[in-house]
Design an enzyme around this catalytic site. Sequence first.
Site, PDB file in Angstrom:
ATOM      1  N   LYS A   1       0.831  -1.059   0.074  1.00 51.93           N
ATOM      2  CA  LYS A   1      -0.036  -0.089   0.222  1.00 51.93           C
ATOM      3  C   LYS A   1       0.771   1.187  -0.124  1.00 51.93           C
ATOM      4  O   LYS A   1       0.796   2.294  -0.693  1.00 51.93           O
ATOM      5  CB  LYS A   1      -1.045  -0.059   1.395  1.00 51.93           C
ATOM      6  CG  LYS A   1      -1.726   1.294   1.587  1.00 51.93           C
ATOM      7  CD  LYS A   1      -2.783   1.567   0.497  1.00 51.93           C
ATOM      8  CE  LYS A   1      -3.350   3.077   0.438  1.00 51.93           C
ATOM      9  NZ  LYS A   1      -4.203   3.426  -0.362  1.00 51.93           N
TER      10      LYS A   1
ATOM     11  N   CYS B   1      -3.454  11.103   1.271  1.00 51.26           N
ATOM     12  CA  CYS B   1      -2.646   9.839   1.029  1.00 51.26           C
ATOM     13  C   CYS B   1      -1.391  10.045   0.542  1.00 51.26           C
ATOM     14  O   CYS B   1      -0.052   9.800   1.104  1.00 51.26           O
ATOM     15  CB  CYS B   1      -3.551   8.830   0.031  1.00 51.26           C
ATOM     16  SG  CYS B   1      -5.227   8.700   0.865  1.00 51.26           S
TER      17      CYS B   1
END
Length: 415
Positions: free
Chosen positions: A204, A258
Site C-alpha cells: 500500500k 494519502c
Amino acid sequence: MKKICVVGLGYIGLPTASILANNGYDVLGIDINEKVIEKLRNGTPHIEEPDLKGIFISAINSGKLRVSKKIEKSDVFIISVPTPLTEDKKADLSYVESASKEISKCIEKGNLVILESTSPPGTTEKLVGGIILNSSGLKAGADYLLSFCPERVLPGKIMYELVNNTRIIGGINKESAIKAREIYSSFVKAEIYLTDLKTAEFVKLTENTYRDVNLAFSNELSLICNYYNINVWDVIRFANMHPRVNILSPGPGVGGHCIPIDPWFMIQNLGRENTLIEKCRNINNEMPFIISRKVVELIKDKKSPKATLFGASYKEDIGDTRESPTVAVIKELKKEKINVSVYDPLAENSKYELSSLEDSLKGSDILVLLVSHSIFRNLDMNYVAGLMRTRNIFDTRNFFKKDEIEGYGFKYFSL
Ligand code: SAJ
C-alpha cells in the site's frame, strides 16, 4: 461469518459498509462522531462521493446496515479509521489504537479482524494484535484471525474502484487471508491476491510513494523546462508516447490525505535522511511556494495587487479540501501583501473563505488556475476578462488553450 462491524465510517468505511450490506451481510457501522451517526440515521451520507448516496440508502432501507456509536459482538471487525501524520512526520496511529481497544471489548474466539487503514509495516501484528492480546487475552492466529487489506480506491471514483480494483490481502496466517478474501469476494469483481501482513502493508505504501516520486519527477521537469524555456506539457506528452514511459502531470503541489503522507510512513523507522523518497516529498511540497513566487513577480507592481485563485480542493472534480496546495499558496501570497480571493463551487469545508465568481474576479490582476474542475470549462471568458483589472492568467495545470485565452486579451503564463 455473517455479521460484520465496520469501525470508522469515513471515505472508506461508509462505502465498504454499504456495499457489504447490499451483498447480504448484517453490517453495523461504528463511528465516534455523534453528528455523523445522526446524519446517517437520517439517511444522508456525511461525505460527497459519486453514487454513494443510492448505495447507502438501499443498504439502510434493506435493514442490513445499521449505524451506531457502540460496538457489538460480530464475526468480523473491519478497522477503517484515519491514520494522519504527526508533526514529526510519523504515522499517528491513535485511531487504530482506540479501534483495537473497542474491538477487544467484544472479540470472541474464531472472529476475524481486518485492518484497512494505511499503516507502517508491522502495525497490524504489533499494534492491533498486541492491544487485543493485552486486553482480551486472545492471540492472533491462534484464537482469532488477523488480516490487513488496504483500500486502493481513488476519491471521486470510490464506488467503481471498490468493486473493480484488484486487492491485496495479508494474513497473520494463511487461514486469516483466505477468510478475509471470502468477505471481499462478495463484492470485488477483480482478482484478490494473498500474502503476509507486512508485505500487504508495504505494498500500500509503495503504490502511493511510487505516485509521489513520479509527481516529483514531473514537477522537477517543469522547473528544468522553465530554465530552458521549453514547454513541459509538450515534453511529457511526447515522452509518454514511448511505450515504457508514463510521467504524470506537474502542478501546484501534491495534496490529499494519502500521497503527501504515506511516503513518510515508509521511511519513518529507518533513521536515514536524504532518501530519494524524502527528496521527492520536499520537491512536491515546494511547488505551492514556487507558484506563489511567480504570482508575486507578475503582479507586485500593481497598486494593492489582487490574485484570484480558481480551485480550493486538492484535485479536480471533487470537493475535498484536505491538504490542498491552495492553502499554502494563499498563505504565501498573503505574506507578500497580495489580496487573495478564491473561487471553487465544489469545495467543502474550506479553511479559507470562498467568494462568488464575480467577487473573486472583480478588480483582480491575475487568475491562477490551481485545480482543473470540469465546470471551469463552462466559464464565459469574456465575462471573466471584463471583471478583471489586469488580464493575466497563470495556468498551473495546462487547462486552458493559450491561443484561445490570448484571444480574450489575456497574457497567458504556464508552469
Ligand atoms: N496530481 C498531479 N498530477 C497528476 C496527478 C495528480 O499534480 O498527474 C496531484 C493531484 O492534483 C492531487 C495529488 O496529486 O493534489 C494526489 O491526487 P491523486 O489523484 O494522485 O491521488 P489521491 O490522493 O486522490 O488517491 C491516491 C490513489 N493512489 C494511487 O493512485 C497510487 C488511490 O488509488 C489511493 O487509494 C488513495 O491515494 C489512498 O487512499 O491511498
